[in-house]
Design an enzyme around this catalytic site. Structure first.
Site, mmCIF file in Angstrom:
data_model
loop_
_atom_site.group_PDB
_atom_site.id
_atom_site.type_symbol
_atom_site.label_atom_id
_atom_site.label_comp_id
_atom_site.label_asym_id
_atom_site.label_seq_id
_atom_site.Cartn_x
_atom_site.Cartn_y
_atom_site.Cartn_z
ATOM 1 N N GLN A 112 10.802 -8.069 -63.101
ATOM 2 C CA GLN A 112 10.562 -6.701 -63.558
ATOM 3 C C GLN A 112 11.675 -5.770 -63.080
ATOM 4 O O GLN A 112 11.836 -4.682 -63.596
ATOM 5 C CB GLN A 112 9.210 -6.191 -63.051
ATOM 6 N N CYS A 168 -0.293 -0.416 -61.809
ATOM 7 C CA CYS A 168 -0.654 0.647 -60.878
ATOM 8 C C CYS A 168 0.603 1.151 -60.211
ATOM 9 O O CYS A 168 1.550 0.410 -60.014
ATOM 10 C CB CYS A 168 -1.604 0.062 -59.840
#
Lengths: 166, 288, 806
Positions: C237, C385
Site C-alpha cells: 500500500q 481506518c
C-alpha cells in the site's frame, strides 16, 4: 510420482500437458497455461475467486485436480469476451453498474454469474444473491454486483436495464 | 495450501475401481467430487498415496425410480439431484436439504455418495437418509451388500464401510403421496456447516400425525435418528405439549461439541427449535 | 468541415471531471481477467518460498533440523534465524519503534509465527519441504487474556526487552508493558467527574479482527548480483516506504532498489506493514541469485499478518441531569500481541485515538492508553481506518448510548443536544485536535427524517409491548450513530513514519497533443484512483479524463509518496494533484496570453481553456496551449508543460456521518435480521459519486461483518479458532443487507478542492451503528452494554442471561 497426461479444451483451444497428478486445476490454468484471470483467495473452497466454467458447471478450480478435468471443456474469464473482442454483457454490466473495485473476485464472480444466467435468464434479486453465494467480495458489498448481473441478464434477453449504479 | 503427492487412477467401471482398491490397500482413497477430500488433502490432514477417481464411472451416475424405490447413483452430484424431477417429486426433502449444502459451486461437483459416505457429522444428507430410511449399496471386490443409513454411522468419520468398499448407490422407499417433509438448518452463513439442523418426514391421517421420522445433523458425533421425538408427535395434531415433548426428547439425544458456532448448550437449544420448525413445516405440507 | 460547436454543458460533460459518475478505466482490464497482480508474475528461474510455522503460541525453539527437507526433491535451502543473523536480519524494526523476529530466534511468541523459510523450485516442492522440517519446541505458558498481562506473575514474553524499561514511547512499567500514552487534562477532568450529576463507567471492548483482503500478502524479490540492484514486486500500500525501509535494512543504496506495486486485490490496511515474508524473499534472492516468490495462504494471512483492533476501553462520561456532557475519561488496554508492529504514524502509539471525544462538545477529557504484549500475532493495523479512529468512534458512540439510556433520553436527542455547533468550527477538541469543519445538526436531522426515526421508535414501542404480552419472540433494535473521523495524515509537523514525513505527491506531464500522464505517490487497492484522479485534473486544467493516464506503484517513476491508507489519498494526494494542476494552469495562462496577444490578467478560465474577458470568441483550448508549450513557447519561457507538487496538508480533514439501522432479533435462536441500514456521509466535495457510494457499500459490509461476528478468536492456549473462511465471518451476498446511502456536503476549508476522504467512514460509523442496534434491542429488558461481536450464539447468550428461555 509419475506424471499424468491430460488433454482438455480451454477457451475453445485444445491443450495437452504432462502434470503431476496433485496439480490443482487453478495452478494448471495460471502457471501452465498462463491464464491468470482466475485467482486464489482462500485456499479452502469458500471464496470462489478461482471459479471457472467446466462442462457447463461452475467449479472452484482450487478444489479440482487437473487430472479430473481430463476431456473437459473449460471456459475462464479470458474466454468470455465476444468473438469480435467486445465485452460480454456481464463484463459490461460489471463496469456500468460499478460491480467491482479491486477486481480480484471479479473473474470468478463473472464466471459464476455466466452459468447462473444460462440456468435462470431472468433471475430475481434473491436468486442472484443465492446464486453467487459461493463467491466472496470484500470491496463492493454485493449490491452493485447484483445490479451488474441484472444489467447483463436484461441485455442478454434483448432488454434494457434502466437502473443506474448506486 | 498444497496437497501431498499421490498416484492417480481413473477406473471406468465399478469392478475396476474395487479391484484397484483391493490391490492398493489402505493407502488408497476414493475420490468422488472431492469437495471434502481435496480441502483435507490441501491441509495435509489427508495424504493418501493413491487416489481412485470414480468420476468417470458411468454406472455410478443417475437417478431412477424402480416401482416404489428411488435409486440414486453415488456420484450423482447435488446439482444433478436438484435437477432430477424423478428424485425431487418422489422425495422433495432431497431438494430442500440439498440446496442448504455448501454453495452453488460445491453442489455442482459434490456428490450424494460423498456426502453420505465420509461420515462427517456436519454433512446434511446422512440425516435426510435416516429420515427416508434409505439403504446404501456397498460394493467391494468380493461383491455387494446393503446397509441401512440408520445403521451406517458409528462415529466421526467412522462408518460401516469396510476397507475395499465403495458406496455405489443410495436406495430409498418413495415416501407415500401426501407426506410432509422439512429440513431446517441454522447456519452462520452460506457455506457453513449447521449450527444445528433437523429433518422430518411424516404422514398425516385425519389431521393427526400417523407416521414420523426425525433426524439431526451436526448435533452429535454422527447424524442421529431422534426416535423418541418422533414417537412423541405420532397421534397428535402437533399441539403444544406434543411439540414440546418432541423437542425435549430430541434434545436428549444431542451432544454437540462447543465450537465457534456456539457452546454445546446453545446448539442443543436451537437444535430443539430446528426440530420444532421442521415438524411444523412438514405437518403444514402434509395432506390427509 | 467545421467541427460542431459544443454547448458549455457538452464541453463540461466531455471532460468527465469532478462530480460526475465516470465509469472506471480500471474495469476494462479487471473484467477481462487482465489485471496484473503479484502472483500473476512469472520470471525466468523464479523460486518459491514457504514458511515453517509454530504450532505453539509460546514456546522455546530448541532445535530446527532442515536436513530432511533439504533432501526433498526441488528444495534448495532452508533459511532460519541463524542464516539471517549472518546478514544481520534475524530481527527487523517495526513501524511502531519495536523490533520483531523475522524468523524465530530462540522462542516463538504466537501461533503460526514464522520459524523457517524453505526455498524450492516451485510452490509444491516448497510445501513438501515445509512438511519435512523438524522443529523441537518446549511449550511455555501462554498469555492470552490482556487483562492478565500486567499481573506481577504474568509470564515474561519478550526476553529481549527484559532489562529495557524504556521503550520507543517512554517508560515501561512491567515486563509485558509497551507504552503508556496520555492526552488531555487529568486534573480538570477529574474535577468535572467529582462534581458531575450523572456518570457512567463501562468496559467497552472492540475485539480482535482482521482486514482480510481477498488477495493475501505476497511478493517477488529479484536481486541482480551483477548490477547490485534489487527489484521487489509486492502487495504494498506504501511502495516508497518499503523502498526506504529495505534500503535502511539491507544497506543497498536506495537508488538501486526498485519497488513495484502492481494491481492490488484489496488492502484495507493489511498491506501497509513490512512482513517476514518480504525480508525472507529478499534474502533468499540474494543468497540464490534468483527471483523468489512468496505468497501467503489464507490461514497464514488470518493468523500471522496484521490483526486489527483488540482495544479494551474503560469509558466514563460525566453529564448533567438534563443531558449535557461535562467530561470524558477513557483508559485503554491495547493488546498488541507479541511485537508492537502497529502501523501508526511513529509518534502516535495509539494512532489518532484521541478523536474519542467524537462529534460532541466535551469541555474536558482525559485519555490514557497502555499498550501490552500477549501471545498473539503482531499488527494492530488500521483496518479500513485512520489509525485507531474506528476504536475511538466505537468507544464514544457506545458510551453516548449508555449515558442516554441512564438519563432516560432518546439517543438521537442526546446527540443533538451535545453536538459541536456549526458556528464552533474550526473547533478545538479537549484532546488536542482542530476540527476543520462540520454541520452535524443538518446531517442528523436529514438522516432522522429520511429514515422516519419517529415512526421507527413508535413501531419499536408497539413491538416491545407485544413482546411483553408474549405475542412475538422478536425484539427490535434501532442503531443510532453519529461519527466524526480524522483522516488525511498528515501534517508533517504531526505525522511521520520512521522519520519520513507524511506528505504526498503528484507529477503531471501534459504531452504536446494535449493528453497527459499523472504519476502519484499513492497506491490504489481498488479505490479507483486511475479514474478519480483523472477527474480532478480534468476539472482543474480542462483535459478530458479519458486523455489522462494515472500511474502509481513504481518507485522509479512515481514521485515519493507515503501511500494509500487512513483515507489519505484524496485529502493529501488529491490536494497534490490540484496543486500540480494549478502550476500547469498558471504556465498555460502565460502561454495563452502570448498566443492571444493579450495580458495574462485579461484572460479567464473557461472549462477547457482560456478566453479573453469580454471577448469569449477569442480563446485557446488546453490542447492548443499544450502544443504551443512545446513548439512555440513565449520567448524566455522554457518549453514543456509539466509540474510536480509535494503537498504537506495544513491540517487533517474531518469527514462525518449519521447512520441508522433497524434490526430484529429472534431471542430463541439469536438470529438477527437487518431490516434497514441508512448511511448519510459528508466527505466534503464529492469527486465521483458512483465510487463514493461503492466505497460506502463495501465499508458498511465490512462493518456489518465485524459487528456481527468477524473476529480473530483464541482459546486459552493461544490456538487461533477462526483461522479460515469457515469460521472467520466474511458474509456472502445472502447475509449482506441492502444499503441506503445519502449525503450532505460540507467542504473542507483548507483543502484545495474541499474533499475530505470517504473510504473508511462506513467502517468507522457502521460498527457502532450495528452494535447500538443490538444493544438497543435488548435494552428494555435491562441490559446496559453487550460486548461485540453480536453473532447468533452471543445474542442467545444475552437472552439466556435475561431468563428469556424459561
Amino acid at each position: 510420482m509419475a506424471k499424468a497426461h491430460v488433454k482438455m479444451t480451454v477457451n475453445g483451444k485444445e491443450v495437452e500437458s504432462l502434470v503431476e497428478p496433485r496439480t490443482l486445476l487453478i495452478h494448471y490454468l495460471r502457471e501452465h497455461l498462463n491464464l491468470t484471470g482466475p485467482h486464489i483467495g482462500c485456499d479452502t473452497t469458500h471464496c470462489g475467486a478461482c471459479t471457472i466454467d467446466m462442462d457447463g458447471k461452475s467449479v472452484k478450480s482450487c478444489t479440482v485436480f487437473t487430472v479430473q478435468a481430463e476431456g473437459a471443456s473449460i471456459t475462464t474469464i479470458e474466454g468470455m469476451a465476444n468473438p469480435d473482442g467486445s465485452l460480454h454483457a456481464l463484463q459490461e454490466g460489471f463496469r456500468i453498474m460499478h460491480g467491482l473495485q479491486c477486481g480480484f473476485c471479479t473473474p470468478g464472480m463473472i464466471m459464476r454469474a455466466h452459468r447462473l444466467l444460462q440456468e435462470i435468464p431472468n433471475p430475481s434479486e434473491d436468486q442472484i444473491r443465492f446464486g453467487i453465494a459461493g463467491n466472496l467480495c470484500r470491496c463492493t458489498g454485493y449490491q452493485n454486483i447484483v445490479k451488474a448481473i441484472q444489467y447483463a441478464a436484461a441485455k442478454l434477453r434483448g432488454e434494457t436495464f434502466a437502473e443506474a449504479a448506486e | 495450501m498444497i496437497p501431498g503427492p499421490f498416484s492417480y487412477h481413473r477406473p471406468k467401471s465399478i469392478s475396476e475401481a474395487t479391484g484397484l482398491l483391493a490391490d492398493l490397500g489402505e493407502q488408497s482413497r476414493v475420490l468422488a467430487g472431492g469437495q471434502s477430500l481435496i480441502p483435507m488433502m490441501k491441509l495435509r490432514l489427508a495424504a493418501p498415496e493413491h487416489l481412485i477417481d470414480i468420476g468417470a464411472i458411468a454406472e455410478l451416475k443417475g437417478v431412477q425410480r424402480k416401482g416404489s424405490t428411488l435409486v440414486i447413483g453415488a456420484t450423482t452430484t447435488q446439482h444433478e439431484l436438484q435437477q432430477s424431477k424423478v428424485a425431487t417429486d418422489a422425495a422433495p426433502i432431497l431438494l430442500e436439504a440439498s440446496l442448504l449444502i455448501a454453495d452453488p459451486q460445491v453442489r455442482y461437483v459434490g456428490t450424494l455418495g460423498g456426502n453420505v459416505a465420509n461420515g462427517d457429522p456436519g454433512n446434511d444428507m446422512p440425516a435426510v437418509m435416516m429420515c427416508l430410511d434409505a439403504t446404501y449399496r456397498l460394493t467391494g471386490s468380493g461383491g455387494s451388500r446393503s446397509v441401512k443409513a440408520r445403521d451406517f454411522y458409528q462415529g466421526t468419520y467412522v462408518t460401516a464401510l469396510k476397507p475395499g468398499e465403495i458406496v455405489t448407490a443410495i436406495e430409498m422407499p418413495v415416501p407415500p403421496a401426501g407426506h410432509g417433509w422439512a429440513y431446517e438448518k441454522l447456519k452462520r452463513k452460506i457455506g457453513d456447516y449447521a449450527t444445528a439442523a433437523a429433518g422430518a418426514v411424516l404422514t398425516v391421517s385425519r389431521g393427526k400425525v400417523a407416521t414420523c421420522t426425525i433426524a439431526l445433523s451436526n448435533l452429535s458425533d454422527t447424524a442421529v435418528l431422534a426416535t423418541d421425538a418422533a414417537k412423541a408427535v405420532i397421534g397428535t395434531a402437533l399441539e403444544k405439549p406434543a411439540v414440546e415433548a418432541a423437542m425435549k426428547a430430541a434434545r436428549a439425544v444431542m451432544s454437540p461439541a462447543s465450537d465457534t458456532r456456539g457452546t454445546s448448550d446453545y446448539r442443543i437449544h436451537v437444535g430443539g427449535i430446528m426440530v420444532e420448525r421442521a415438524l411444523k413445516k412438514a405437518f403444514s405440507r402434509a395432506k390427509g | 468541415m467545421n467541427a460542431p460547436v459544443l454547448t458549455r454543458e457538452q464541453r463540461e460533460a466531455k471532460l468527465e471531471g469532478m462530480g460526475c459518475k465516470r465509469k472506471r478505466v480500471e474495469d476494462i482490464r479487471f473484467t477481462q481477467g487482465k489485471g496484473n497482480y503479484v502472483d500473476d508474475l512469472k520470471l525466468p528461474g523464479m523460486l518459491f518460498g514457504d514458511f515453517v510455522r509454530s504450532p505453539y503460541a509460546h514456546a522455546r525453539v530448541k532445535k530446527i533440523d532442515g536436513s530432511k527437507a533439504e533432501k526433498v526433491p526441488g528444495v534448495l535451502a532452508v533459511i532460519t534465524a541463524e542464516t539471517l543473523k549472518t546478514v544481520n536480519l534475524a530481527w527487523m524494526p517495526t513501524l511502531a519503534g519495536d523490533v520483531q523476529m523475522v524468523l524465530a530466534d530462540g522462542k516463538v511468541l504466537f501461533q503460526n509465527q514464522e520459524v523457517a523459510f524453505v526455498v524450492a523450485v516451485d510452490r509444491y516442492a516448497a510445501a513438501d519441504g515445509v512438511e519435512a522440517v523438524e522443529v523441537e519446541y518446549e511449550d511455555l505458558p501462554a498469555l492470552i487474556d490482556p487483562f492478565k498481562a500486567l499481573a506481577p506473575d504474568a509470564p515474561l514474553l519478550r526476553e529481549d526487552l527484559k532489562d529495557k524499561m524504556t521503550g520507543a514511547h517512554g517508560p515501561r512499567k512491567h515486563h509485558n508493558h509497551i507504552f503508556e500514552w496520555s492526552m488531555g487534562d487529568k486534573d480538570l477532568t477529574d474535577a468535572a467527574f467529582a462534581k458531575a450529576e450523572v456518570t457512567t463507567k463501562d468496559i467497552i471492548s472492540y475485539h480482535r479482527t482482521h482486514p482480510t483482503p481477498l488477495e493475501t500478502c505476497q511478493c517477488v524479490a529479484s536481486f541482480d548480483k551483477i548490477k547490485g540492484e534489487l527489484t521487489v514486486w509486492g502487495t504494498f500500500q506504501a511502495p516508497h516506504v518499503i523502498r526506504t525501509v529495505a534500503s535502511l535494512l539491507s544497506k543497498i543504496p536506495e537508488h538501486k532498489i526498485h519497488v513495484i506495486a502492481p494491481d492490488i486485490g484489496g488492502g484495507f490496511g493489511n498491506k501497509v506493514g513490512a512482513y517476514p515474508g518480504y525480508i525472507c524473499a529478499i534474502v533468499a534472492s540474494i543468497v540464490t541469485g534468483k527471483p523468489v516468490k512468496w505468497v501467503e495462504d489464507r490461514i497464514e494471512n488470518l493468523t500471522a499478518t496484521s490483526f486489527a483492533r483488540d482495544y479494551h476501553m474503560t469509558t466514563e462520561i460525566a453529564a448533567t441531569r438534563d443531558g449535557k456532557v461535562t467530561g470524558l475519561r477513557v483508559h485503554v488496554l491495547a493488546d498488541h500481541g507479541g511485537f508492537d508492529a502497529c502501523a501508526d504514524p511513529s509518534k502516535w502509539p495509539a494512532g489518532f485515538f484521541n478523536i474519542v471525544t467524537g462529534s460532541y462538545d466535551f469541555p474536558v477529557a482525559h485519555l490514557v492508553v497502555d499498550g501490552i504484549y500477549t501471545n498473539k500475532a503482531p499488527g494492530g493495523v488500521a483496518y479500513r481506518c485512520s489509525f485507531r479512529v474506528t476504536e475511538a468512534a466505537y468507544c464514544i458512540e457506545r458510551a453516548m448510548d449508555i449515558m442516554a439510556q441512564k438519563l432516560g433520553m432518546d439517543p438521537a436527542e442526546f446527540r443533538l443536544k451535545n453536538f459541536i455547533k456549526r458556528e464552533q468550527f474550526p473547533y478545538h477538541s479537549a484532546l488536542g485536535w482542530e476540527y476543520d469543519s462540520g454541520d452535524y445538526h443538518t446531517a442528523m436531522n436529514k438522516a432522522m427524517e429520511a429514515i422516519n426515526y419517529k415512526g421507527l421508535r413508535a413501531e419499536q414501542a408497539a413491538k416491545r409491548e407485544a413482546f411483553k404480552r408474549g405475542e412475538t419472540r422478536e425484539i427490535m433494535g434501532i442503531g443510532v450513530t453519529f461519527f466524526t473521523e480524522i483522516v488525511g495524515a498528515g501534517p508533517s509537523r504531526n505525522c511521520d513514519i520512521l522519520g519520513v514525513a507524511m506528505f504526498d505527491s503528484c507529477e503531471i506531464r501534459v504531452h504536446p497533443t494535449g493528453a497527459a500522464i499523472a504519476r502519484m505517490g499513492t497506491k490504489s487497492q481498488g479505490q479507483g484512483h486511475e479514474t478519480t484522479y483523472a477527474q480532478i485534473i480534468a476539472t482543474e486544467i480542462g483535459i478530458a479524463a479519458d486523455n489522462i493516464m494515472v500511474e502509481e506503484g513504481n518507485t522509479d517513476t512515481a514521485p515519493y509518496g507515503l501511500g494509500t491508507y487512513g483515507s489519505r489519498s484524496t485529502p493529501v494526494a488529491g490536494a497534490a494533484i490540484a496543486m500540480a494542476a494549478r502550476k500547469i494552469k498558471a504556465k498555460a495562462q502565460m502561454i495563452a496570453a502570448y498566443m492571444l496577444e493579450v495580458h495574462e490578467d485579461d484572460l479567464e478560465w473557461d472549462i477547457d481553456g482560456f478566453r479573453v474577458k469580454g471577448l469569449p470568441e477569442k480563446s485557446k483550448s488546453m490542447t492548443e496551449i499544450a502544443w504551443a508549450a512545446y513548439n512555440k513557447p513565449p520567448p524566455g519561457l522554457e518549453p514543456g508543460l509539466e509540474a510536480v507538487s509535494y503537498y504537506d496538508p495544513p491540517n487533517m480533514t474531518y469527514p462525518f456521518g449519521a447512520y441508522f439501522c433497524a434490526m430484529d432479533i429472534d431471542v430463541d435462536t439469536g438470529v438477527y435480521k437487518v431490516r434497514r441500514f441508512y448511511a448519510l456521509d459528508d466527505c466534503g466535495t464529492r469527486i465521483n459519486p458512483m465510487i463514493i457510494e461503492g466505497q460506502v457499500h463495501g465499508g458498511l459490509t465490512e462493518a456489518f461483518a465485524i459487528a456481527m461476528g468477524q473476529e480473530i478468536r483464541y482459546d486459552e492456549m493461544g490456538n487461533v479458532l477462526t483461522g479460515s473462511f469457515m469460521d472467520f465471518f466474511v458474509p456472502t451476498a445472502v447475509e449482506t443487507p441492502n444499503w441506503e446511502t445519502d449525503f450532505t456536503v460540507t467542504p473542507s476549508p483548507h483543502h484545495p478542492i474541499g474533499a475530505k476522504g470517504v473510504g473508511e467512514s462506513p467502517n468507522v460509523g457502521g460498527v457502532p451503528c450495528f452494535s447500538n442496534a443490538v444493544n438497543d434491542a435488548f435494552s428494555f429488558l435491562g441490559t446496559k452494554h453487550i460486548q461485540m461481536p453480536h453473532d447468533y450464539w452471543r445474542n442467545w447468550v444475552v437472552a439466556e442471561g435475561l431468563g428469556l428461555h424459561k
